[in-house]
Design an enzyme around this catalytic site. Structure first.
Site, PDB file in Angstrom:
ATOM      1  N   CYS A  56     -32.674  18.782 -80.292  1.00 23.12           N
ATOM      2  CA  CYS A  56     -31.547  19.594 -79.828  1.00 23.12           C
ATOM      3  C   CYS A  56     -30.236  19.181 -80.501  1.00 23.12           C
ATOM      4  O   CYS A  56     -29.413  20.030 -80.867  1.00 23.12           O
ATOM      5  CB  CYS A  56     -31.409  19.525 -78.309  1.00 23.12           C
ATOM      6  SG  CYS A  56     -31.238  17.850 -77.636  1.00 23.12           S
ATOM      7  N   HIS A 162     -29.378  16.713 -73.134  1.00 28.02           N
ATOM      8  CA  HIS A 162     -29.480  17.874 -74.031  1.00 28.02           C
ATOM      9  C   HIS A 162     -28.161  18.070 -74.774  1.00 28.02           C
ATOM     10  O   HIS A 162     -27.082  17.706 -74.278  1.00 28.02           O
ATOM     11  CB  HIS A 162     -29.800  19.125 -73.214  1.00 28.02           C
ATOM     12  CG  HIS A 162     -30.178  20.317 -74.043  1.00 28.02           C
ATOM     13  ND1 HIS A 162     -31.218  20.309 -74.937  1.00 28.02           N
ATOM     14  CD2 HIS A 162     -29.643  21.569 -74.110  1.00 28.02           C
ATOM     15  CE1 HIS A 162     -31.324  21.489 -75.509  1.00 28.02           C
ATOM     16  NE2 HIS A 162     -30.366  22.270 -75.045  1.00 28.02           N
ATOM     17  N   ASP A 180     -27.756  27.691 -75.845  1.00 27.70           N
ATOM     18  CA  ASP A 180     -28.829  26.702 -75.738  1.00 27.70           C
ATOM     19  C   ASP A 180     -29.763  26.793 -76.932  1.00 27.70           C
ATOM     20  O   ASP A 180     -30.384  27.835 -77.179  1.00 27.70           O
ATOM     21  CB  ASP A 180     -29.607  26.930 -74.437  1.00 27.70           C
ATOM     22  CG  ASP A 180     -30.423  25.723 -74.017  1.00 27.70           C
ATOM     23  OD1 ASP A 180     -30.929  25.013 -74.910  1.00 27.70           O
ATOM     24  OD2 ASP A 180     -30.547  25.479 -72.807  1.00 27.70           O
TER      25      ASP A 180
END
Length: 499
Positions: A56, A162, A180
């Site tokens: 991520c 994240h 995201d």
């Protein structure tokens, strides 16, 4: 039969609002009307899904770097220079990131090594007002972007730590648009800024420190036009520490009397393979049929590199380094394995690795045929092209490497190609820039006041032309970052490296 697995997650709403929902579209239109979606368009144009569950941070960074149009300076695939997760490995190995993810500090290190201007803020040393200020700033412009590091639990989502970029802001609802990068899990969504801030206040168990956010923007010019530091091999791990910690101690312990002695002490004490610690940036491309044609872009880039090379050679320090290497040259062993053809073959192999998307892979490439051509750009500046046929198993490919040329012979008293007669930029150029890039505190241990004054006049960045000054400062930042990274301290100290 269908294989059991997970196909996405249901986004917890509230607290989130899905971007593609009716309410999400309404928030989007209102934010556009209020001017807080300007950063969205560049980001969404480069929106990508992380290629690994733990990538991520890498996906967020490569997305932002591409949105800012920062040139990576090396090929991704084919002829294209483009940031991809696989290219973001200078501060942490990809294999390690694949298993453990990446910490906040290491991502800051990566962003700076990639050429971005980065301001980092841990939640414990910042405030929600600061966070809101920067989110609004980047939402009203496409010249900077915010990457948030947060814990999903605060957003009532599954998972833990994240990273994702912030794509916009709704002032009336005080909500941020989270793009995201785990799109296989959750879609883009609006989230109250307060809740996102709570997620950034979670402590990362890997570092014992809170998460935070990065403000990433484009520098006013590409760093590392001609030189860059490399940390791709274990044998180089101690070189940054040697340059920053050990060199000052060497100069303090020795009773040095002149600049020649200073250069001799440093260069003679360098660890093995230190010549590969600082690399010069070449233009590597697949050989085209019909000859070595240069595009306008290539010509312009090479002209700037040539100017940096010229500025290095015009420094006072360059003359001392050239003198030292010239004297060393006469004492070289005749069994010199670093001659020009060997270097040319090595360069072509590196080019093939980059073209294959596997830089520094050392995956069985060999180059048996090379040739050098001296070309001239339209402005009559010399350009050197090294061409070679690279073999890897049963496959062959032609590679051209374009490099700036130097008209100087640095070791005219040698009848053969010596260890110091390298491809341009020569070792003299590289060592000069490396010495210029040492922290200013390096020289404080010199006892002779007159010598100390002379050294400061030779290495002071204030005395350098602007192009070379920025090149040196970029290398200095890389050096400091690399040392902190390799000592595991990058997460402890996220401030800009000291000059």
């Amino acid at each position: 039969m269908a294989t059991a697995g997970l196909y996405r997650r249901l986004l917890p709403c509230p607290p989130a609002v899905e971007f593609a929902s009716s309410q999400g579209k309404e928030l989007f239109l209102e934010a556009i009307h209020n001017g807080t979606m300007e950063g969205f368009y560049k980001l969404v144009s480069h929106f990508q899904t992380q290629s690994e569950p733990a990538f991520c941070g890498l996906a967020s960074l490569s997305m932002v770097l591409n949105a800012l149009a920062i040139d990576p300076g090396r090929k991704w695939k084919g002829p294209w220079r483009w940031f991809d997760e696989s290219m973001l490995d200078c501060c942490e190995s990809l294999e390690k990131v694949k298993v453990q993810g990446i910490t906040f500090g290491k991502l800051v290190c990566l962003a700076q090594c990639a050429g971005a201007k980065v301001d980092s803020f841990r939640a414990s040393h910042s405030s929600i007002d600061d966070f809101r200020k920067y989110v609004i700033k980047c939402s009203m412009s496409d010249e900077c972007h915010v990457i948030s590091s947060y814990h999903r639990a605060a957003l009532e989502q599954t998972g833990n730590g994240h990273f994702s970029p912030i794509g916009g802001y709704h002032a009336g609802k005080d909500m941020a648009l989270v793009l995201d990068v785990a799109r296989f899990k959750y879609p883009p969504h609006w989230i109250p800024l307060k809740i996102l801030w709570e997620g950034m206040n979670y402590v990362d168990e890997a570092t014992g420190r809170t998460r935070g956010f990065l403000l990433v923007s484009r520098p006013h010019r590409e760093p590392g036009l001609l030189y860059t530091l490399s940390c791709k091999h274990e044998s180089w791990i101690n070189i940054a520490k040697f340059l920053i910690d050990d060199v000052p101690l060497l100069l303090k312990s020795e009773d040095v009397k002149d600049v020649h002695q200073v250069v001799s002490i440093i260069v003679s004490s360098l660890p093995s393979k230190s010549e590969q610690f600082i690399k010069w940036v070449a233009e590597i491309r697949r050989r085209e049929d019909g000859g070595p044609s240069l595009s306008t872009e290539e010509k312009a880039r090479l002209a700037i590199k040539e100017e940096v090379l010229k500025q290095v050679q015009e420094t006072g320090l360059f003359k001392y380094v050239a003198s030292f290497l010239s004297n060393s040259c006469s004492r070289e062993s005749p069994d010199d394995t670093d001659a020009l053809p060997v270097i040319a073959a090595s360069i072509c192999c590196q080019g093939a690795e980059i073209l294959a998307g596997k830089p520094w892979s050392q995956a069985g490439y060999s180059c048996q045929v090379t040739c050098m051509k001296c070309l001239k750009a339209e402005d009559d500046k010399p350009i050197t092209m090294v061409s070679g046929t690279v073999v890897n198993g049963n496959t062959e490919q032609g590679v051209d490497v374009l490099i700036p040329s130097s008209g100087r012979k640095l070791c005219s008293n040698c009848s053969r190609t010596s260890n110091y007669m390298r491809m341009h930029p020569a070792s003299t150029d590289v060592l000069t820039v490396l010495l210029l890039s040492l922290p200013s505190t390096t020289w404080t241990g010199i006892k002779d006041e007159q010598l100390l004054t002379e050294i400061h006049s030779l290495v002071s960045t204030e005395n350098l032309p602007s192009l070379l000054q920025e090149e040196v400062l970029h290398l200095r930042r890389q050096l400091q970052l690399l040392k902190r990274c390799q000592e595991g301290k990058v997460d402890q100290d996220l401030g800009a490296p000291h000059s």
